[in-house]
Design a protein around this motif. Structure first.
Motif, short mmCIF file in Angstrom:
data_model
loop_
_atom_site.label_atom_id
_atom_site.label_comp_id
_atom_site.label_asym_id
_atom_site.label_seq_id
_atom_site.Cartn_x
_atom_site.Cartn_y
_atom_site.Cartn_z
N GLY A 170 -0.34 4.02 1.99
CA GLY A 170 -0.72 4.81 3.16
C GLY A 170 -1.87 5.73 2.88
N GLY A 171 -2.87 5.22 2.16
CA GLY A 171 -4.06 6.02 1.87
C GLY A 171 -3.83 7.04 0.77
N ALA A 172 -4.81 7.91 0.60
CA ALA A 172 -4.75 8.91 -0.47
C ALA A 172 -3.59 9.87 -0.27
CB ALA A 172 -6.07 9.67 -0.54
N ASP A 173 -3.31 10.25 0.98
CA ASP A 173 -2.21 11.18 1.24
C ASP A 173 -0.87 10.56 0.88
OD1 ASP A 173 -4.02 13.05 2.13
OD2 ASP A 173 -3.69 12.63 4.27
N GLY A 174 -0.68 9.30 1.24
CA GLY A 174 0.56 8.62 0.91
C GLY A 174 0.74 8.44 -0.58
N ALA A 195 -5.89 11.31 -4.56
CA ALA A 195 -4.46 11.58 -4.70
C ALA A 195 -4.14 12.31 -5.99
CB ALA A 195 -3.67 10.27 -4.64
N ASN A 217 -9.04 6.42 -3.33
CA ASN A 217 -7.74 6.99 -2.99
C ASN A 217 -7.02 7.52 -4.22
OD1 ASN A 217 -8.14 6.33 -0.31
ND2 ASN A 217 -6.83 4.52 -0.35
N GLN A 247 -12.16 1.35 -2.41
CA GLN A 247 -11.32 2.23 -1.60
C GLN A 247 -10.07 2.64 -2.37
OE1 GLN A 247 -12.13 3.54 1.62
NE2 GLN A 247 -10.55 4.87 0.75
N ILE A 248 -9.48 1.71 -3.10
CA ILE A 248 -8.29 2.03 -3.87
C ILE A 248 -8.63 3.06 -4.94
CG2 ILE A 248 -6.53 1.11 -5.43
CD1 ILE A 248 -6.81 -1.56 -3.97
N GLY A 255 0.81 -1.21 0.00
CA GLY A 255 0.00 0.00 0.00
C GLY A 255 0.85 1.26 0.00
#
Length: 241
Positions: free
Chosen positions: A48-52, A83, A79, A75-76, A46
């Motif tokens: 780390g979410g949208a921010d990562g 992003a 994100n 979810q992907i 991964g």
């Protein structure tokens, strides 16, 4: 040249990844087999979410984000959308068309696991083709049921569940054999679309068996959407050549 980050994990994504050179990146969650024969960089895990993911786009100087994940990887996809906006990087997506019911189909639509188990109650020999999700519920199987669960990875079953590790494409003949040998009386499926796993629906139709179908999640709209990998590849040619 525009550096591409391809979010994958599907057969269509792998088809695209095989056309990418070493300057581009193919990203996998790591739940299935990791290809070792690609020219592009393969990244597993991964962000780390949208921010990562936004930070990765910026740090790696990605010029185009391509979402070719599974239609149910909501979810992907969310994100990726967030992003791309945060990093000011365009996002394209491969949105595989859903299957459509045909004459003779008995589809029973559900939205979540609770609705699924309720719809499943009258049956005794279900075939699950949802991936890993049923594995978390093997200790909840009602006394009158025996589950056949098909997923990509081997996993121990129990007295009331048989786990089949298998990867498509599946043939009509193979599905007929499985349905007969396992005495399947209902199929549980995602509406994934595509040809690789559609044979189970044909066999269910032949046998007049119901299909409990999990509805697709809503996915965000992006700059460009494609319904076929070939069309997406054509659009990428000027970027990857």
């Amino acid at each position: 040249m525009t550096r591409i980050l391809l979010l994958g994990g599907t057969g269509d994504a792998l088809q695209i990844a095989r056309r990418l050179g070493p300057d581009h990146v193919y990203s996998l969650a790591g739940l299935g087999k990791v290809p070792t024969d690609l020219a592009c960089t393969v990244r597993v895990g991964g962000f780390g979410g949208a921010d990562g993911l936004a930070r990765y786009l910026d740090d790696e100087r990605i010029g185009l984000l391509v979402d070719a994940t599974h239609p149910y990887a909501a979810q992907i996809s969310a994100n990726a959308f967030a992003a791309s906006r945060a990093a000011h990087v365009p996002c394209w997506a491969l949105r595989r068309p859903a299957w459509q019911p045909q004459t003779g189909d008995d589809w029973r639509m559900v939205d979540n696991w609770a609705e699924l188990t309720s719809a499943l109650a009258p049956f005794s020999r279900p075939l699950f083709t949802l991936g890993r999700e049923p594995l978390a519920h093997l200790d909840e199987i009602p006394a009158h049921q025996h589950w056949i669960v098909r997923c990509l990875e081997a996993h121990p079953g129990n007295a009331q569940a048989r786990i089949l590790d298998a990867r498509g494409p599946f043939t009509v003949e193979g599905e007929r054999s499985l349905f007969s040998a396992s005495r399947i009386d209902v199929v549980i499926s995602k509406n994934s679309g595509g040809n690789a796993t559609e044979a189970k629906l044909e066999v269910a139709r032949e046998r007049s068996l119901p299909v409990i179908m999990l509805r697709r999640p809503d996915l965000p709209s992006v700059e460009r959407e494609f319904t076929r990998a070939a069309d997406l590849l054509d659009a990428l040619q000027t970027l990857i050549s």
